[in-house]
Design a protein around this motif. Sequence first.
Motif, PDB file in Angstrom:
ATOM      1  N   GLN A   1       0.807  -1.218   0.000  1.00 50.94           N
ATOM      2  CA  GLN A   1       0.000   0.000   0.000  1.00 50.94           C
ATOM      3  C   GLN A   1       0.844   1.273   0.000  1.00 50.94           C
ATOM      4  N   VAL A   2       2.123   1.141   0.330  1.00 54.69           N
ATOM      5  CA  VAL A   2       2.999   2.314   0.437  1.00 54.69           C
ATOM      6  C   VAL A   2       3.493   2.728  -0.944  1.00 54.69           C
ATOM      7  N   THR A   3       3.542   4.023  -1.173  1.00 52.03           N
ATOM      8  CA  THR A   3       4.081   4.574  -2.415  1.00 52.03           C
ATOM      9  C   THR A   3       5.487   5.088  -2.154  1.00 52.03           C
TER      10      THR A   3
ATOM     11  N   ARG B   1       2.869  -0.194  15.099  1.00 51.18           N
ATOM     12  CA  ARG B   1       2.523   1.172  15.519  1.00 51.18           C
ATOM     13  C   ARG B   1       3.406   1.608  16.683  1.00 51.18           C
ATOM     14  N   ALA B   2       3.715   0.670  17.593  1.00 53.06           N
ATOM     15  CA  ALA B   2       4.623   1.000  18.697  1.00 53.06           C
ATOM     16  C   ALA B   2       6.025   1.286  18.183  1.00 53.06           C
ATOM     17  N   ASP B   3       6.482   0.518  17.184  1.00 58.23           N
ATOM     18  CA  ASP B   3       7.794   0.788  16.587  1.00 58.23           C
ATOM     19  C   ASP B   3       7.808   2.146  15.903  1.00 58.23           C
ATOM     20  N   LEU B   4       6.714   2.483  15.235  1.00 59.71           N
ATOM     21  CA  LEU B   4       6.628   3.788  14.575  1.00 59.71           C
ATOM     22  C   LEU B   4       6.693   4.922  15.592  1.00 59.71           C
ATOM     23  N   ASP B   5       5.993   4.783  16.707  1.00 61.26           N
ATOM     24  CA  ASP B   5       6.023   5.829  17.734  1.00 61.26           C
ATOM     25  C   ASP B   5       7.428   6.004  18.303  1.00 61.26           C
TER      26      ASP B   5
ATOM     27  N   ASN C   1      11.860   0.271   8.736  1.00 56.87           N
ATOM     28  CA  ASN C   1      11.569   1.599   9.279  1.00 56.87           C
ATOM     29  C   ASN C   1      11.269   2.608   8.180  1.00 56.87           C
ATOM     30  N   ASP C   2      11.832   2.406   6.991  1.00 54.04           N
ATOM     31  CA  ASP C   2      11.484   3.262   5.858  1.00 54.04           C
ATOM     32  C   ASP C   2      10.018   3.084   5.491  1.00 54.04           C
ATOM     33  N   TYR C   3       9.554   1.839   5.477  1.00 53.02           N
ATOM     34  CA  TYR C   3       8.146   1.573   5.204  1.00 53.02           C
ATOM     35  C   TYR C   3       7.246   2.200   6.269  1.00 53.02           C
TER      36      TYR C   3
ATOM     37  N   MET D   1       3.532   8.976   6.833  1.00 53.75           N
ATOM     38  CA  MET D   1       3.345  10.184   6.036  1.00 53.75           C
ATOM     39  C   MET D   1       2.164  10.052   5.078  1.00 53.75           C
ATOM     40  N   GLN D   2       1.833   8.834   4.698  1.00 50.81           N
ATOM     41  CA  GLN D   2       0.685   8.609   3.813  1.00 50.81           C
ATOM     42  C   GLN D   2      -0.568   8.192   4.579  1.00 50.81           C
ATOM     43  N   ARG D   3      -0.503   8.253   5.899  1.00 48.23           N
ATOM     44  CA  ARG D   3      -1.638   8.035   6.790  1.00 48.23           C
ATOM     45  C   ARG D   3      -2.254   6.646   6.603  1.00 48.23           C
ATOM     46  N   LEU D   4      -1.393   5.645   6.656  1.00 42.49           N
ATOM     47  CA  LEU D   4      -1.844   4.262   6.551  1.00 42.49           C
ATOM     48  C   LEU D   4      -1.778   3.567   7.912  1.00 42.49           C
ATOM     49  N   HIS D   5      -2.101   4.292   8.954  1.00 42.61           N
ATOM     50  CA  HIS D   5      -1.984   3.743  10.300  1.00 42.61           C
ATOM     51  C   HIS D   5      -2.962   2.593  10.526  1.00 42.61           C
ATOM     52  N   GLY D   6      -4.070   2.600   9.828  1.00 43.20           N
ATOM     53  CA  GLY D   6      -5.022   1.520   9.988  1.00 43.20           C
ATOM     54  C   GLY D   6      -4.526   0.188   9.486  1.00 43.20           C
ATOM     55  N   SER D   7      -3.483   0.200   8.639  1.00 40.85           N
ATOM     56  CA  SER D   7      -2.925  -1.042   8.109  1.00 40.85           C
ATOM     57  C   SER D   7      -1.794  -1.584   8.952  1.00 40.85           C
ATOM     58  N   MET D   8      -1.477  -0.917  10.057  1.00 40.52           N
ATOM     59  CA  MET D   8      -0.377  -1.351  10.915  1.00 40.52           C
ATOM     60  C   MET D   8      -0.914  -2.155  12.091  1.00 40.52           C
TER      61      MET D   8
END
Length: 651
Positions: free
Chosen positions: A303-305, A340-344, A320-322, A328-335
């Motif tokens: 889903q990531v561009t 999501r904890a790693d992203l935070d 981490n790039d993904y 940035m593309q607001r795909l938090h619902g797919s995590m």
Amino acid sequence: MSFKDTFTKDDQKEGLLGYDDTAFYYFFSSVIVTVAVPWTCSTIYNALFPGQAQVEKDFPTKSKAGSRYRYCSSSAMTDKVDQARKSARFANAGSKAGSVIKLLVLVGLWMTLYLMYLQIGDAKEIKRFDPFEILEISPGASATEVKKAYRKLSLIYHPDKNPDDPLAANRFMQITKAHNALTDETAKANFEKYGNPDGPQTSKVGIGLPRFLLEKDNHLIILCLFFFLLLFVVPMAFICYYQRTKNYAANGVMIETLQFMGYYINEATRLKNCPELLAASAESRTMALRPSDNQELKTLGSQVTEHKKRQFKLPIIIKNDYLLLAHMQRLHGSMSAELRADLDELLKHSLKISQAMIEIACMREWFFTAQAMIEFRRSLIQGLDVKSSQLLQIPHFNEEILKHCLKGKNATSTLTDYLQKDPEQRKGLATMTPDQIADVEAFATHVSNMELKAITEVEDEQEIVVGDIATVSVQLTRRNLQEGEAMGPVHAPLFPEPKFEEWWIFLVEGAPNTRIIAFERIRDTERVVETKMRFQISRPGKHSLTVHALCDSYVGLDQKVDLNFIAKTENEVKREIFVHPEDEDLDLQPTLFQQFMGELGGDDDSEEEEDEEKKKKEKVEKLSDGKQQKAESDDDKKDDSDSSGSESEGD
């Protein structure tokens, strides 16, 4: 043997018989109080208001200047604050084992303090020679009672009967001295006058040392403990601290990250390069990989561009790039919750790392690169992609609503234009509920409506000349704030931490160079903020500069002001040095040294001045007398010449 030999604090002779621990009790009690009282207050406060201290740290009510922070009243930010309060309470209540240990330590401190209080309550004044106390009799005892007490104690403490007790001999000598002080006339007189039978003596007072530190049997243990602390504990503590901090720079970023960013960031680095650079930082590479990440990342990666070809192949960097691109593309619902904890965690590192990226570009005077780093920073805060619309920062806005905002009457594509419109003229609100419209209005009133002003001048000069140090005075005014208000955290519901906005001020040369001449980072959130940037004028002629004000938290609020001035040469402008009359008067005043020397040699100076004045007067009088005599001689000569001339005419 004198009294001094038997009644002093000499460890070799007395064996600490007369040592007093009162000073140590006072000292140790003071130390415990300074630790226990604030700790107890903090514990009670946390028990009554769990997590409140952390919430006040993250969401303060007043700024350092005393202004009241204005918070965004949108539902997303209100829920974020409430969630932060709940998380703080849960974190405070979750560590039960740590809380129990802290409570036990605190109770132990108060019990120790109570025991110290009991010891201090029983303590007497500093010990002195008291024959009645030594002989265990009352002060009004008769001679018979004194003699009887002396015989009794002498039999008990005689050294021959106590060969294994080192203190018995000292005690026996004290008993003997006490008996003499009450029976011998000379010793008694000395005792009544000086307090001891040997006359005036000096006393020793210890400074807060407990008895066990001075006992001879403990010397070896104490010495070993001292060397253990000095040679092992202290070096190990220093080594552990150094091992933890040696990898970090003063700004909190790992040194390896700074070296990596310094190598890969160049003048052509732009926003699309930044997510992978952040993912390749040392902080990012230390994060853990889980076996379950592979399948979850495949779903997320579809889903990531991606906006550029991948440069690094390390799995943790790819992961981490993904995550950054998905944020940035607001795909938090797919995590998943783990991703999501790693992203935070990664976003928490991003503030310091992006700050370092901006500073690297500034030090190399690359304005467009620094601008790209700031764009990346605010894209992470707001959750915006490389080419996302600025309007997506507004609550409840999506791609469908954007289509209505970009066409028709009152169409707008920038955040500033949208916020400046009247609420009735704003598009995209037709399909929203009243609560959603209220969120949009709360966002519009919270975002900084910044006004930028800048002037160029040379302080205390009318003209700008080559070689001068020019000053650019910049003023930022948040017009949406009232007096006594400060800007609170930005509206950033997708960012894990509260973020206060910062502004970067750049003084840039005009096109085509766009070189950074000076820059300032402004973290002040007050209504009116002022700063000054200074630079040296290096060439004559017309100068075209631009002041850029870039916000690191919102996209679309940047402003700029053009500055034009003409620098003249030194030959074109003649500057006169102006000296204030008061400064001239100060030059006539004697210095402190002159005043000091004048006071010391005032009489001599006055006499010398009088002598000099007399000499000057005598010299003037001599000169005047000489001139008068010369004039008279000239008149005589003239009369003689006149008389001789008349005689020659008669002849």
